[in-house]
Design a protein around this motif. Structure first.
Motif, PDB file in Angstrom:
ATOM      1  N   GLU A 157      74.514 -27.866  97.818  1.00 33.66           N
ATOM      2  CA  GLU A 157      75.653 -28.775  97.806  1.00 33.66           C
ATOM      3  C   GLU A 157      76.055 -29.120  96.372  1.00 33.66           C
ATOM      4  OE1 GLU A 157      72.979 -29.096  99.747  1.00 33.66           O
ATOM      5  OE2 GLU A 157      74.014 -28.480 101.596  1.00 33.66           O
ATOM      6  N   HIS A 158      75.060 -29.321  95.504  1.00 32.89           N
ATOM      7  CA  HIS A 158      75.347 -29.587  94.091  1.00 32.89           C
ATOM      8  C   HIS A 158      76.060 -28.399  93.459  1.00 32.89           C
ATOM      9  CE1 HIS A 158      71.662 -32.483  93.949  1.00 32.89           C
ATOM     10  NE2 HIS A 158      72.751 -33.103  94.352  1.00 32.89           N
ATOM     11  N   ALA A 159      75.529 -27.202  93.735  1.00 33.52           N
ATOM     12  CA  ALA A 159      76.012 -25.984  93.072  1.00 33.52           C
ATOM     13  C   ALA A 159      77.432 -25.612  93.499  1.00 33.52           C
ATOM     14  CB  ALA A 159      75.068 -24.822  93.345  1.00 33.52           C
ATOM     15  N   GLU A 160      77.828 -26.048  94.691  1.00 34.62           N
ATOM     16  CA  GLU A 160      79.154 -25.674  95.189  1.00 34.62           C
ATOM     17  C   GLU A 160      80.222 -26.722  94.865  1.00 34.62           C
ATOM     18  OE1 GLU A 160      78.119 -22.430  98.632  1.00 34.62           O
ATOM     19  OE2 GLU A 160      78.578 -24.479  99.289  1.00 34.62           O
ATOM     20  N   THR A 161      79.864 -27.623  93.942  1.00 29.35           N
ATOM     21  CA  THR A 161      80.851 -28.539  93.378  1.00 29.35           C
ATOM     22  C   THR A 161      80.789 -28.371  91.862  1.00 29.35           C
ATOM     23  OG1 THR A 161      79.223 -30.336  93.320  1.00 29.35           O
ATOM     24  CG2 THR A 161      80.603 -30.175  95.282  1.00 29.35           C
ATOM     25  N   THR A 166      77.779 -33.071  88.687  1.00 27.28           N
ATOM     26  CA  THR A 166      76.513 -33.315  89.369  1.00 27.28           C
ATOM     27  C   THR A 166      75.434 -33.748  88.384  1.00 27.28           C
ATOM     28  OG1 THR A 166      76.919 -31.805  91.216  1.00 27.28           O
ATOM     29  CG2 THR A 166      74.622 -32.195  90.630  1.00 27.28           C
ATOM     30  N   LEU A 167      75.363 -33.071  87.237  1.00 19.89           N
ATOM     31  CA  LEU A 167      74.358 -33.414  86.237  1.00 19.89           C
ATOM     32  C   LEU A 167      74.552 -34.842  85.741  1.00 19.89           C
ATOM     33  CD1 LEU A 167      74.282 -30.058  84.228  1.00 19.89           C
ATOM     34  CD2 LEU A 167      72.485 -30.952  85.718  1.00 19.89           C
ATOM     35  N   GLN A 168      75.804 -35.257  85.613  1.00 18.12           N
ATOM     36  CA  GLN A 168      76.079 -36.613  85.146  1.00 18.12           C
ATOM     37  C   GLN A 168      75.789 -37.640  86.236  1.00 18.12           C
ATOM     38  OE1 GLN A 168      80.046 -37.265  83.689  1.00 18.12           O
ATOM     39  NE2 GLN A 168      79.744 -39.447  83.387  1.00 18.12           N
ATOM     40  N   ARG A 169      76.279 -37.382  87.439  1.00 23.15           N
ATOM     41  CA  ARG A 169      76.179 -38.363  88.517  1.00 23.15           C
ATOM     42  C   ARG A 169      74.752 -38.488  89.046  1.00 23.15           C
ATOM     43  NH1 ARG A 169      79.534 -36.181  91.717  1.00 23.15           N
ATOM     44  NH2 ARG A 169      78.000 -35.090  92.998  1.00 23.15           N
ATOM     45  N   TYR A 171      71.814 -36.947  87.702  1.00 21.51           N
ATOM     46  CA  TYR A 171      70.686 -36.872  86.763  1.00 21.51           C
ATOM     47  C   TYR A 171      70.965 -37.600  85.445  1.00 21.51           C
ATOM     48  CZ  TYR A 171      69.290 -33.252  90.062  1.00 21.51           C
ATOM     49  OH  TYR A 171      68.946 -32.564  91.205  1.00 21.51           O
ATOM     50  N   HIS A 172      72.115 -38.260  85.362  1.00 18.71           N
ATOM     51  CA  HIS A 172      72.482 -39.037  84.172  1.00 18.71           C
ATOM     52  C   HIS A 172      72.449 -38.188  82.906  1.00 18.71           C
ATOM     53  CE1 HIS A 172      72.127 -42.375  86.934  1.00 18.71           C
ATOM     54  NE2 HIS A 172      70.858 -42.060  87.170  1.00 18.71           N
ATOM     55  N   LEU A 173      72.903 -36.954  83.029  1.00 13.91           N
ATOM     56  CA  LEU A 173      72.986 -36.033  81.896  1.00 13.91           C
ATOM     57  C   LEU A 173      74.453 -35.817  81.554  1.00 13.91           C
ATOM     58  CD1 LEU A 173      70.327 -33.399  83.074  1.00 13.91           C
ATOM     59  CD2 LEU A 173      70.040 -35.056  81.227  1.00 13.91           C
ATOM     60  N   GLN A 174      74.891 -36.335  80.432  1.00 14.31           N
ATOM     61  CA  GLN A 174      76.281 -36.243  80.023  1.00 14.31           C
ATOM     62  C   GLN A 174      76.476 -35.075  79.060  1.00 14.31           C
ATOM     63  OE1 GLN A 174      79.225 -38.346  80.707  1.00 14.31           O
ATOM     64  NE2 GLN A 174      80.059 -36.496  79.766  1.00 14.31           N
ATOM     65  N   ILE A 175      77.321 -34.113  79.453  1.00 17.12           N
ATOM     66  CA  ILE A 175      77.648 -33.004  78.554  1.00 17.12           C
ATOM     67  C   ILE A 175      78.586 -33.536  77.472  1.00 17.12           C
ATOM     68  CG2 ILE A 175      78.643 -30.698  78.348  1.00 17.12           C
ATOM     69  CD1 ILE A 175      76.159 -30.753  80.095  1.00 17.12           C
ATOM     70  N   ALA A 176      78.148 -33.441  76.223  1.00 13.25           N
ATOM     71  CA  ALA A 176      78.950 -33.944  75.107  1.00 13.25           C
ATOM     72  C   ALA A 176      79.602 -32.811  74.320  1.00 13.25           C
ATOM     73  CB  ALA A 176      78.081 -34.786  74.168  1.00 13.25           C
ATOM     74  N   LYS A 177      79.020 -31.620  74.391  1.00 12.82           N
ATOM     75  CA  LYS A 177      79.523 -30.507  73.575  1.00 12.82           C
ATOM     76  C   LYS A 177      79.177 -29.188  74.244  1.00 12.82           C
ATOM     77  CE  LYS A 177      78.480 -28.142  69.204  1.00 12.82           C
ATOM     78  NZ  LYS A 177      77.616 -28.149  68.002  1.00 12.82           N
ATOM     79  N   THR A 178      80.102 -28.248  74.187  1.00 12.17           N
ATOM     80  CA  THR A 178      79.798 -26.885  74.619  1.00 12.17           C
ATOM     81  C   THR A 178      80.176 -25.922  73.503  1.00 12.17           C
ATOM     82  OG1 THR A 178      81.960 -26.552  75.669  1.00 12.17           O
ATOM     83  CG2 THR A 178      80.169 -27.356  77.075  1.00 12.17           C
ATOM     84  N   THR A 179      79.374 -24.878  73.356  1.00 10.61           N
ATOM     85  CA  THR A 179      79.659 -23.795  72.416  1.00 10.61           C
ATOM     86  C   THR A 179      79.821 -22.526  73.229  1.00 10.61           C
ATOM     87  OG1 THR A 179      78.333 -24.876  70.705  1.00 10.61           O
ATOM     88  CG2 THR A 179      78.884 -22.543  70.380  1.00 10.61           C
TER      89      THR A 179
END
Length: 244
Positions: A157-161, A166-169, A171-179
């Protein structure tokens, strides 16, 4: 026609301009090869070369016995800064987005993943294979790697959204930067099959490293995008970058 420009290149450019300007709209049947030969005063071989290139690039589609038609517009995705999810980017183009899980497994970290994810050898890593579709047609195949210790138990269910959401909501992991590293690649038989794409045709290939604000690597991914279904938008604000 520009000096030294091949005839088929000139015809291709002219037809492409007609498509992009709306002279030929999505679904329109373009003139027959014979009609184009007369219009441009060239051989049938020259016309066919131009049409073949436009078909390979996804601007035209040939229907056996009916002729050649203008294909649906390619899916546009933004490479510059955006907070929009894939589904949101697709929705504003009038298309329906879909994400399908192909495979979800836990694997031991290889030496390569140790380097890119800053984990230890054999640490559990979640390997997530997904297909993104627009109006039911595959546009992207993605393989994402997320350390178990950061986000244990990612589900179907996580993977299909939106994975980032999902990581933020959850697991409280906020993506701040992508390379992101962008190349042209040729998909192997399995990737071509999943994308419903002819093996040997080029894809856009993007490797992405996603980090938190403190530099912690949260996710690494490899993505293949169908060249006939996708284009990318890059927007830069030079005044902002220069601090003006």
């Amino acid at each position: 026609m520009e000096k030294n420009q091949a005839l088929h290149a000139y015809i291709k450019e002219d037809l492409l301009n007609r498509i992009k300007s709306g002279t030929y709209k999505v679904g329109d049947r373009i003139p027959t090869e014979l009609e184009l030969c007369k219009d441009f005063n060239v051989s049938r071989t020259t016309v066919r070369t131009a049409l073949k290139q436009l078909t390979i690039e996804g601007y035209l589609v040939r229907k056996q016995g009916n002729g050649t038609f203008v294909a649906e517009q390619k899916v546009k995705q933004t490479l510059s800064h955006t907070v929009k999810r894939y589904s949101d980017q697709i929705a504003v183009q009038g298309k329906k987005a879909e994400i399908s899980l192909v495979s979800l497994q836990v694997i031991p970290a290889t030496e390569f993943l140790v380097q890119v994810l800053n984990v230890s050898v054999n640490d559990p890593i979640q390997r997530i294979e997904r297909i993104r579709k627009a109006n039911g047609e595959p546009t992207q195949f993605e393989i994402a790697y997320v350390p178990w210790k950061l986000a244990p138990g990612i589900t179907k269910e996580h993977a299909e959204t939106s994975l980032y959401e999902t990581l933020q909501r959850n697991y409280h992991l906020q993506i701040a930067k992508t390379t992101e590293h962008v190349e042209i690649a040729f998909p192997d038989e399995r990737v071509a099959h999943l994308l419903e794409y002819k093996e040997g045709l080029p894809c856009f290939y993007i490797e992405t490293v996603a980090e938190a604000a403190d530099g912690m690597v949260i996710e690494y991914s490899r993505s293949y995008f169908r060249g006939d279904k996708t284009n990318f938008v890059i927007s830069r604000n030079y005044l902002e970058e220069e601090g003006l």
